[in-house]
Enzyme design. Structure first.
Site, PDB file in Angstrom:
ATOM      1  N   SER A   1      46.301  31.953  36.505  1.00  0.00           N
ATOM      2  CA  SER A   1      47.250  32.629  35.913  1.00  0.00           C
ATOM      3  C   SER A   1      48.117  32.047  34.677  1.00  0.00           C
ATOM      4  O   SER A   1      48.272  30.911  34.673  1.00  0.00           O
ATOM      5  CB  SER A   1      48.649  32.712  36.913  1.00  0.00           C
ATOM      6  OG  SER A   1      48.141  33.231  38.298  1.00  0.00           O
TER       7      SER A   1
ATOM      8  N   LYS B   1      55.995  39.772  42.711  1.00  0.00           N
ATOM      9  CA  LYS B   1      56.331  38.272  42.567  1.00  0.00           C
ATOM     10  C   LYS B   1      57.847  38.246  41.934  1.00  0.00           C
ATOM     11  O   LYS B   1      58.028  38.282  40.731  1.00  0.00           O
ATOM     12  CB  LYS B   1      55.398  37.864  41.272  1.00  0.00           C
ATOM     13  CG  LYS B   1      54.432  36.617  41.654  1.00  0.00           C
ATOM     14  CD  LYS B   1      53.922  36.014  40.541  1.00  0.00           C
ATOM     15  CE  LYS B   1      53.004  34.777  41.021  1.00  0.00           C
ATOM     16  NZ  LYS B   1      51.957  34.522  39.712  1.00  0.00           N
TER      17      LYS B   1
ATOM     18  N   ARG C   1      44.482  38.037  48.597  1.00  0.00           N
ATOM     19  CA  ARG C   1      45.888  37.352  48.523  1.00  0.00           C
ATOM     20  C   ARG C   1      46.544  37.427  49.612  1.00  0.00           C
ATOM     21  O   ARG C   1      47.261  38.309  50.091  1.00  0.00           O
ATOM     22  CB  ARG C   1      46.644  37.995  47.246  1.00  0.00           C
ATOM     23  CG  ARG C   1      47.942  37.467  46.782  1.00  0.00           C
ATOM     24  CD  ARG C   1      48.327  37.795  45.404  1.00  0.00           C
ATOM     25  NE  ARG C   1      49.528  37.109  45.033  1.00  0.00           N
ATOM     26  CZ  ARG C   1      50.936  37.494  45.277  1.00  0.00           C
ATOM     27  NH1 ARG C   1      50.996  38.406  46.010  1.00  0.00           N
ATOM     28  NH2 ARG C   1      51.603  36.725  44.691  1.00  0.00           N
TER      29      ARG C   1
END
Ligand code: 3NM
Length: 212
Positions: free
Chosen positions: A115, A144, A43
């Site tokens: 997701s 997040k 990521r």
């Protein structure tokens, strides 16, 4: 193909550039796998595709001999160019790909993860052919920020209704993982609680010892 391998996965570990802190991606991958992470995601939100490809290749170099699949966040091109096992797409990125283009765009991906943040999205992702889904954020998370947590209720609903492997994600720590497992998850994805721990392998091991 992706599914048989995913069925046995329990701890989804991350090489997240937001938490690299000068460490080498390959070292982190080695430590995560040593701690029992059995699927890894790269990521790297702020990198461009060529740098992302380079990072993914370094991780694959460690993960492939150990039979651990490597998934690339967001970047289908980087996943394709690096020969990664698959790609993980956020809900917005996924719905932005027109239905008739999905098969072509994702043709080379052995594993496609999506997701999801509601039961409707989870069931839709399953119908759309996702090999696995993320369900979260279960708890508030600095990884997040600003995304409202879905809570343990969604984990519970997913456990009852979703047939495809699902990973609970978002704010999961050693202090709350028991509640996530009790809600019905058998797989978790953990970023900061592992990457910010003083010993990554040991932290991953503490999670894996709770799973299976
Ligand atoms: N996706 P941490 S929550 C990357 O709900 C990510 O889709 C989420 O990081 C989602 O373990 C999340 O540090 C953050 O909370 C996970």
């Amino acid at each position: 193909m992706g599914n048989t391998r995913l069925a046995s996965c329990r701890l989804y570990g991350f090489i997240d550039t937001a938490y690299l802190a000068g460490r080498r991606p390959s070292d982190l991958a080695r430590q995560l796998i040593a701690g029992g992470a059995d699927i890894l995601q790269v990521r790297a939100k702020e990198l461009h595709t060529p740098q992302r490809v380079e990072m993914v290749l370094a991780v694959i170099g460690v993960a492939m001999p150990r039979n651990v699949p490597v998934i690339v966040n967001d970047d289908i091109t980087a996943a394709f160019e690096s020969g990664a096992d698959g790609v993980h797409l956020g809900q917005e990125d996924w719905v932005a790909i027109p239905q008739e283009q999905r098969n072509d765009r994702l043709a080379n991906m052995r594993i496609v993860g999506i997701s999801t943040h509601s039961l409707e999205q989870a069931l839709q992702a399953e119908r759309d052919g996702a090999n696995y889904i993320g369900v979260g954020p279960v708890f508030p998370t600095g990884t997040k920020p600003g995304v409202p947590p879905v809570g343990l209720e969604l984990v519970q609903q997913a456990a009852g209704r979703v047939a495809v492997p699902f990973f609970a994600i978002g704010g999961i720590t050693l202090d709350n993982i028991d509640s996530v497992l009790t809600a019905g998850a058998s797989r978790v994805a953990v970023v900061s609680a592992i990457l910010q721990a003083p010993d990554v392998a040991k932290a991953a091991r503490a999670f894996t010892s709770k799973l299976k």
